[in-house]
Design a protein around this motif. Structure first.
Motif, short mmCIF file in Angstrom:
data_model
loop_
_atom_site.label_atom_id
_atom_site.label_comp_id
_atom_site.label_asym_id
_atom_site.label_seq_id
_atom_site.Cartn_x
_atom_site.Cartn_y
_atom_site.Cartn_z
N ILE A 47 0.80 -1.07 0.00
CA ILE A 47 0.03 -0.16 -0.02
C ILE A 47 0.80 1.09 -0.12
O ILE A 47 1.77 1.30 1.10
N TYR A 48 0.58 2.22 -0.98
CA TYR A 48 1.35 3.28 -1.07
C TYR A 48 0.68 4.53 -0.38
O TYR A 48 -0.57 4.57 -0.54
N SER A 49 1.20 5.47 0.30
CA SER A 49 0.75 6.73 0.73
C SER A 49 1.58 7.99 0.60
O SER A 49 2.69 7.53 0.38
N ASN B 121 5.54 6.62 1.03
CA ASN B 121 5.64 5.59 1.98
C ASN B 121 5.07 4.14 1.13
O ASN B 121 3.90 4.40 0.54
N TYR B 122 5.61 3.19 1.58
CA TYR B 122 5.12 1.80 0.96
C TYR B 122 5.06 0.75 1.99
O TYR B 122 6.00 0.55 2.80
N VAL B 123 3.77 0.09 2.50
CA VAL B 123 3.90 -0.85 3.32
C VAL B 123 3.35 -2.40 2.90
O VAL B 123 2.36 -2.27 1.89
N VAL B 124 3.99 -3.24 3.30
CA VAL B 124 3.71 -4.41 3.06
C VAL B 124 3.40 -5.40 4.06
O VAL B 124 4.12 -5.25 5.31
N SER B 125 2.52 -6.39 3.88
CA SER B 125 2.64 -7.50 4.99
C SER B 125 2.75 -8.72 4.30
O SER B 125 2.50 -9.09 3.13
N ASP B 126 3.40 -9.63 4.86
CA ASP B 126 3.52 -11.04 4.49
C ASP B 126 2.54 -12.16 4.87
O ASP B 126 1.49 -11.85 5.59
N GLN B 127 2.80 -13.48 4.48
CA GLN B 127 1.94 -14.29 4.62
C GLN B 127 1.55 -14.67 6.35
O GLN B 127 0.57 -15.27 6.77
N HIS B 128 2.49 -14.30 7.07
CA HIS B 128 2.44 -14.54 8.55
C HIS B 128 1.90 -13.27 9.30
O HIS B 128 1.92 -13.10 10.67
N ASN B 129 1.45 -12.06 8.36
CA ASN B 129 0.76 -10.85 8.69
C ASN B 129 1.76 -9.93 9.51
O ASN B 129 1.60 -9.20 10.43
#
Length: 173
Positions: free
Chosen positions: A129-131, A153-161
């Protein structure tokens, strides 16, 4: 007098005289050495930076790397052992996996964009997600930006949250 029975339970008794000089006449207690302490946690893995509340099911205390005041606060990824002790000879052990955070990157090769233009933002891993000022979805629009730089800003979540973020500054020329 202390007696240990065959089931590892300590029994004892003491006597105290109620008349001066206050001699010990009677006190009884029982404590089981055979019961291992038990505890529960809401999960057996967590991300770096997260905390985990350790709940004792009875009496005892917790120890191990990253454990303080019944809380587990890991600072590096890896496998940890948390110990519960009943204060006597028995302990229980729980293994907790601490997971590394994802490493997001904004991968646009250029750090500058012309005023009035738009730029498709690219990141790795994808689907983050970009903001930031002028951002809609994954596009940076410079039309309404009044400064000569903008931080995205760039936010990422992986398969484990597990979640992590990064930022990149673009020049508006």
């Amino acid at each position: 007098m202390v007696v240990v029975s065959s089931n590892d339970t300590i029994y004892g008794s003491l006597l105290i005289d109620s008349h001066p000089p206050g001699k010990l006449i009677s006190f009884s207690y029982q404590h089981s050495l055979s019961a291992s302490p038990s505890f529960s946690v809401s999960q057996d893995s967590l991300c770096i930076g997260d905390s985990l509340n350790l709940n004792s099911l009875g009496t005892g205390y917790f120890s191990g790397v990253g454990v303080k005041n019944n809380m587990f606060h890991p600072v590096t990824a890896g496998n940890y052992q948390v110990y519960a002790s009943n204060g006597c000879v028995n302990t229980s052990t729980l293994s907790i996996a601490v997971l590394a955070l994802p490493s997001p990157q904004i991968t646009n090769s250029s750090n500058s964009i012309c005023m009035g233009d738009s730029l498709v933002l690219t990141g790795n891993p994808v689907n983050g997600i970009y903001s930031g000022s002028g951002v809609s979805g994954n596009i940076l629009y410079t039309t309404n930006i009044t400064s000569n730089t903008v931080s995205i800003n760039y936010v990422v979540s992986d398969q484990h949250n597990c979640t992590n973020s990064t930022a990149k500054i673009f020049s508006i020329v």
